[in-house]
Design a protein around this motif. Sequence first.
Motif, mmCIF file in Angstrom:
data_model
loop_
_atom_site.group_PDB
_atom_site.id
_atom_site.type_symbol
_atom_site.label_atom_id
_atom_site.label_comp_id
_atom_site.label_asym_id
_atom_site.label_seq_id
_atom_site.Cartn_x
_atom_site.Cartn_y
_atom_site.Cartn_z
ATOM 1 N N UNK A 244 0.926 -0.714 -0.121
ATOM 2 C CA UNK A 244 0.394 0.212 -0.144
ATOM 3 C C UNK A 244 1.042 1.509 0.332
ATOM 4 N N UNK A 245 2.497 0.975 0.183
ATOM 5 C CA UNK A 245 2.958 2.286 -0.269
ATOM 6 C C UNK A 245 3.331 2.778 -1.869
ATOM 7 N N UNK A 246 3.576 4.724 -1.963
ATOM 8 C CA UNK A 246 3.630 5.324 -2.939
ATOM 9 C C UNK A 246 4.781 3.804 -3.674
ATOM 10 N N UNK A 247 4.993 3.802 -5.054
ATOM 11 C CA UNK A 247 5.942 3.467 -6.027
ATOM 12 C C UNK A 247 5.566 3.449 -6.905
ATOM 13 N N UNK A 248 6.572 3.392 -7.918
ATOM 14 C CA UNK A 248 6.847 4.343 -9.321
ATOM 15 C C UNK A 248 7.015 3.428 -10.782
ATOM 16 N N UNK A 249 6.609 2.284 -9.984
ATOM 17 C CA UNK A 249 7.043 1.222 -11.251
ATOM 18 C C UNK A 249 6.049 -0.059 -11.351
ATOM 19 N N UNK A 250 5.922 -0.232 -12.532
ATOM 20 C CA UNK A 250 4.413 -0.941 -13.036
ATOM 21 C C UNK A 250 5.803 -2.746 -13.697
ATOM 22 N N UNK A 251 5.008 -3.234 -13.737
ATOM 23 C CA UNK A 251 5.495 -4.559 -14.298
ATOM 24 C C UNK A 251 5.309 -4.333 -15.845
ATOM 25 N N UNK A 252 6.178 -5.319 -16.614
ATOM 26 C CA UNK A 252 6.208 -4.829 -18.205
ATOM 27 C C UNK A 252 5.497 -5.752 -19.121
ATOM 28 N N UNK A 253 4.854 -6.781 -18.277
ATOM 29 C CA UNK A 253 3.978 -7.125 -18.902
ATOM 30 C C UNK A 253 5.235 -8.508 -19.747
ATOM 31 N N UNK A 254 5.212 -8.086 -20.775
ATOM 32 C CA UNK A 254 6.196 -9.292 -21.281
ATOM 33 C C UNK A 254 7.703 -8.499 -22.179
ATOM 34 N N UNK A 255 8.471 -8.426 -22.351
ATOM 35 C CA UNK A 255 9.237 -7.501 -23.589
ATOM 36 C C UNK A 255 8.626 -7.158 -24.693
ATOM 37 N N UNK A 256 7.933 -7.503 -25.453
ATOM 38 C CA UNK A 256 7.503 -6.683 -26.327
ATOM 39 C C UNK A 256 6.280 -4.970 -25.180
ATOM 40 N N UNK A 257 5.331 -5.791 -25.012
ATOM 41 C CA UNK A 257 4.283 -4.678 -24.661
ATOM 42 C C UNK A 257 4.802 -3.722 -23.522
ATOM 43 N N UNK A 258 6.196 -3.799 -23.124
ATOM 44 C CA UNK A 258 6.582 -3.696 -21.874
ATOM 45 C C UNK A 258 7.470 -2.743 -22.427
ATOM 46 N N UNK A 259 8.250 -2.118 -23.936
ATOM 47 C CA UNK A 259 8.311 -0.861 -24.313
ATOM 48 C C UNK A 259 7.400 0.275 -24.626
ATOM 49 N N UNK A 260 6.404 -0.245 -24.039
ATOM 50 C CA UNK A 260 5.365 1.148 -23.874
ATOM 51 C C UNK A 260 5.291 1.546 -22.453
ATOM 52 N N UNK A 261 5.906 0.908 -21.914
ATOM 53 C CA UNK A 261 5.808 1.549 -20.699
ATOM 54 C C UNK A 261 7.261 2.433 -20.497
ATOM 55 N N UNK A 262 7.464 3.501 -20.299
ATOM 56 C CA UNK A 262 8.448 3.907 -19.880
ATOM 57 C C UNK A 262 10.298 3.242 -19.097
ATOM 58 N N UNK A 263 11.233 2.752 -19.278
ATOM 59 C CA UNK A 263 11.962 2.243 -19.093
ATOM 60 C C UNK A 263 12.205 2.159 -17.643
ATOM 61 N N UNK A 264 11.990 3.753 -16.730
ATOM 62 C CA UNK A 264 12.706 3.719 -15.576
ATOM 63 C C UNK A 264 11.451 3.076 -15.276
ATOM 64 N N UNK A 265 10.406 2.626 -15.215
ATOM 65 C CA UNK A 265 9.255 2.630 -14.126
ATOM 66 C C UNK A 265 9.486 1.199 -14.936
ATOM 67 N N UNK A 266 9.729 -0.325 -15.063
ATOM 68 C CA UNK A 266 9.681 -1.402 -15.058
ATOM 69 C C UNK A 266 10.005 -2.118 -14.302
ATOM 70 N N UNK A 267 9.141 -3.090 -13.309
ATOM 71 C CA UNK A 267 9.882 -4.294 -12.748
ATOM 72 C C UNK A 267 9.271 -4.962 -12.779
ATOM 73 N N UNK A 268 9.653 -6.157 -12.520
ATOM 74 C CA UNK A 268 8.923 -6.975 -13.129
ATOM 75 C C UNK A 268 9.583 -8.543 -11.383
ATOM 76 N N UNK A 269 8.196 -9.181 -10.982
ATOM 77 C CA UNK A 269 8.708 -10.263 -9.937
ATOM 78 C C UNK A 269 9.849 -10.224 -9.684
ATOM 79 N N UNK A 270 10.446 -11.503 -11.030
ATOM 80 C CA UNK A 270 11.754 -10.761 -10.536
ATOM 81 C C UNK A 270 12.540 -10.251 -10.077
ATOM 82 N N UNK A 271 12.873 -8.890 -10.479
ATOM 83 C CA UNK A 271 13.633 -8.008 -10.033
ATOM 84 C C UNK A 271 12.846 -7.757 -8.240
ATOM 85 N N UNK A 272 11.723 -8.086 -7.849
ATOM 86 C CA UNK A 272 11.275 -8.370 -7.272
ATOM 87 C C UNK A 272 12.138 -9.459 -5.539
ATOM 88 N N UNK A 273 12.704 -10.416 -6.720
ATOM 89 C CA UNK A 273 12.514 -11.809 -5.398
ATOM 90 C C UNK A 273 14.232 -11.745 -5.037
#
Length: 193
Positions: free
Chosen positions: A160-189
């Motif tokens: 419930x804390x503020x964040x700027x990150x979003x999961x990029x879904x996949x490599x193709x659609x993730x390009x629609x998300x600004x690169x500095x905002x991308x974060x995957x589950x694996x990054x979290x792990x």
Amino acid sequence: MTDSGSTEEGTVSSPGIGMRLCIAGISAKFPSVPNISTADLAQLMKNSSGQSADSGKLVILDTRPEEEYSISRIPGATRVDYTDEVNNILEAVPQLASIDSETKVVCYCSVGYRSSLVADKLNKFFENSGAAPTQPKVTNLEGSLFKWANENRPLVDEKGERTVYAHPYNAVYGKLLNSELRKSFHDNKDAKM
């Protein structure tokens, strides 16, 4: 189609050609599903912030899998599975069973395809339920979470804390998300190890 201007979080810029093409393609695939702009949802959220959470005048549905939802979500969103049947969605979000035409239901995913599927399912269910004059109109968030995040609008993480990150879904659609905002589950792990 898009709003430029400022939010409390910063400047809102117009989406790139990739995002505009994606939005147009999804709108063409789901012509019966109305879209709501990110600016309009932000205003609805601001207007309903004084109401209690169960007042039911704004229902936000995140239609992404848990892996994506755990990275970030729009504040106040409830996660539903886009592959679920309507009855399972109604069970997961009980306030949907007692809403009226005054209630705004907004679905989102990464870019809008999965959320359009859910919005379409729910609209068809409400149309066929015989409550036509009082049924809500379920909308899709135009550009969904990627557009919302790219505009620096508020997101929260699983705590419930503020964040700027979003999961990029996949490599193709993730390009629609600004690169500095991308974060995957694996990054979290990796960060927890």
